[in-house]
Design a protein around this motif. Structure first.
Motif, short mmCIF file in Angstrom:
data_model
loop_
_atom_site.label_atom_id
_atom_site.label_comp_id
_atom_site.label_asym_id
_atom_site.label_seq_id
_atom_site.Cartn_x
_atom_site.Cartn_y
_atom_site.Cartn_z
N LEU A 37 5.15 1.59 1.81
CA LEU A 37 5.83 1.66 0.69
C LEU A 37 6.96 2.66 0.69
CD1 LEU A 37 5.96 1.68 -2.62
CD2 LEU A 37 4.19 3.32 -2.44
N GLN A 38 6.95 3.80 1.24
CA GLN A 38 8.05 4.68 1.40
C GLN A 38 9.26 4.34 2.39
OE1 GLN A 38 6.24 8.61 2.74
NE2 GLN A 38 4.59 8.52 0.91
N ASP A 39 8.89 3.48 3.32
CA ASP A 39 9.88 3.13 4.18
C ASP A 39 10.55 1.73 3.62
OD1 ASP A 39 9.19 4.89 6.06
OD2 ASP A 39 8.32 3.36 7.29
N ALA A 40 9.92 0.92 2.84
CA ALA A 40 10.59 -0.15 2.08
C ALA A 40 11.46 0.22 1.07
CB ALA A 40 9.36 -1.31 1.81
N TYR A 41 11.21 1.24 0.34
CA TYR A 41 11.99 1.66 -0.74
C TYR A 41 12.85 3.00 -0.69
CZ TYR A 41 9.65 -2.49 -2.68
OH TYR A 41 9.17 -3.69 -2.92
N HIS A 42 12.64 3.24 0.62
CA HIS A 42 13.50 4.55 0.87
C HIS A 42 12.98 5.72 0.00
CE1 HIS A 42 15.62 2.05 3.58
NE2 HIS A 42 16.14 1.11 2.81
N ILE A 43 11.79 5.99 -0.21
CA ILE A 43 11.18 6.94 -1.11
C ILE A 43 10.86 8.12 -0.20
CG2 ILE A 43 9.24 7.54 -2.89
CD1 ILE A 43 9.05 4.33 -3.27
N GLN A 44 11.62 9.22 -0.73
CA GLN A 44 11.37 10.49 -0.26
C GLN A 44 10.18 11.36 -0.63
OE1 GLN A 44 13.15 11.88 2.68
NE2 GLN A 44 14.12 9.74 2.70
N LYS A 146 13.85 2.91 -8.22
CA LYS A 146 12.91 2.45 -7.19
C LYS A 146 11.58 2.02 -7.52
CE LYS A 146 15.65 4.85 -3.68
NZ LYS A 146 15.49 5.89 -2.63
N TYR A 147 11.14 2.83 -8.52
CA TYR A 147 9.76 2.44 -8.98
C TYR A 147 9.80 1.06 -9.49
CZ TYR A 147 5.92 2.31 -12.50
OH TYR A 147 4.72 1.84 -12.95
N LEU A 148 10.72 0.59 -10.39
CA LEU A 148 10.57 -0.74 -11.19
C LEU A 148 10.69 -1.78 -10.11
CD1 LEU A 148 13.20 0.09 -14.10
CD2 LEU A 148 10.79 -0.50 -14.00
N GLU A 153 6.64 -5.98 -6.34
CA GLU A 153 5.97 -6.54 -5.37
C GLU A 153 4.38 -6.09 -5.41
OE1 GLU A 153 5.67 -5.86 -0.48
OE2 GLU A 153 7.19 -4.78 -1.71
N TYR A 154 4.29 -4.61 -5.76
CA TYR A 154 3.13 -3.95 -5.89
C TYR A 154 2.06 -4.80 -6.72
CZ TYR A 154 3.57 -1.17 -1.70
OH TYR A 154 3.92 -0.96 -0.46
N LEU A 155 2.66 -5.07 -7.85
CA LEU A 155 1.63 -5.69 -8.84
C LEU A 155 0.84 -6.85 -8.50
CD1 LEU A 155 3.74 -5.36 -12.31
CD2 LEU A 155 1.48 -4.22 -11.79
N LYS A 156 1.76 -7.75 -7.36
CA LYS A 156 1.08 -8.80 -6.79
C LYS A 156 0.36 -8.43 -5.52
CE LYS A 156 5.20 -10.58 -7.55
NZ LYS A 156 6.67 -11.47 -7.32
N LYS A 157 0.50 -7.39 -4.86
CA LYS A 157 0.24 -7.08 -3.66
C LYS A 157 -1.34 -6.66 -3.69
CE LYS A 157 1.95 -4.41 0.14
NZ LYS A 157 2.48 -5.20 1.06
N SER A 158 -2.10 -7.09 -2.71
CA SER A 158 -3.63 -6.54 -2.69
C SER A 158 -3.92 -5.54 -1.55
CB SER A 158 -4.39 -7.79 -2.52
OG SER A 158 -4.24 -8.22 -1.18
#
Length: 201
Positions: A37-44, A146-148, A153-158
């Protein structure tokens, strides 16, 4: 020069966490998901410890620690081991993403049982914080854009995982320390416990 009460050895205040700890394989799976998650969306994110489920946070003096440990031991003795089911992702709108606990009511029941120790936990002056929505955090304080983007993706991710909760662990750190240390592991024994009120304080 006078020493303040809080600086005396028995009165030094520390921060405590009581947690449920997933087994190692599941921890690695959660850590991988957190990193993706952090890598895909560059979240520090600040460095965090191992993934766990926090049950309660509180402050206490060293002088009260043994009494709190004794009370937690009684609570754990009466507790029945149970399986924690992790399933999919949830969020706090606009700022945090986490892994959901599918059988959250069972964890909330454990937290309710821990409130038997509330008076001891607040002896240092601060109210303990019993978690109302326990889960496993992946990222917090995420910028809105970044949250939006991530939540599309994460609403559909399992995600699925499970572990046996057969103990809770008490952690402690000093007020100015970053790392927690393990104080005690309390096994769930599912025994009938009769507590004498006079021994609780």
């Amino acid at each position: 020069m006078e020493t303040s009460l809080m600086e005396m050895p028995g009165y030094k205040v520390s921060e405590y966490l009581l947690i449920l700890n997933p087994h190692e394989e599941l921890r690695h799976k959660i850590e991988k998901s957190r990193q993706e998650l952090q890598d895909a969306y560059h979240i520090q994110q600040p460095r965090t410890g191992r993934p766990n489920i926090t049950l309660v946070r509180f402050t206490a003096t060293k002088a009260m620690e043994e009494k709190i440990i004794n009370r937690l031991h009684l609570i754990a003795m009466a507790e029945k081991p149970f399986v924690v089911e992790l399933r999919d992702f949830g969020s706090y709108p606009m700022h945090a993403i986490f892994i959901r606990i599918a059988n959250q009511p069972r964890v909330l029941q454990l937290i309710k049982n821990l409130k038997q120790a509330r008076m001891l936990m607040k002896a240092a002056g601060e109210d303990p914080h019993f978690l109302l929505d326990p889960q496993i955090a992946l990222a917090g304080r995420i910028p809105k854009e970044k949250y939006l983007e991530a939540m599309k993706e994460y609403l559909k991710k399992s995600f699925t995982g499970r572990f046996l909760a057969d103990a809770f662990i008490l952690l402690r750190r000093g007020k100015n320390e970053k790392r927690y240390e393990i104080v005690r592991r309390f096994e769930f024994e599912y025994l009938p416990v009769k507590a004498e009120q006079g021994n609780l304080f």
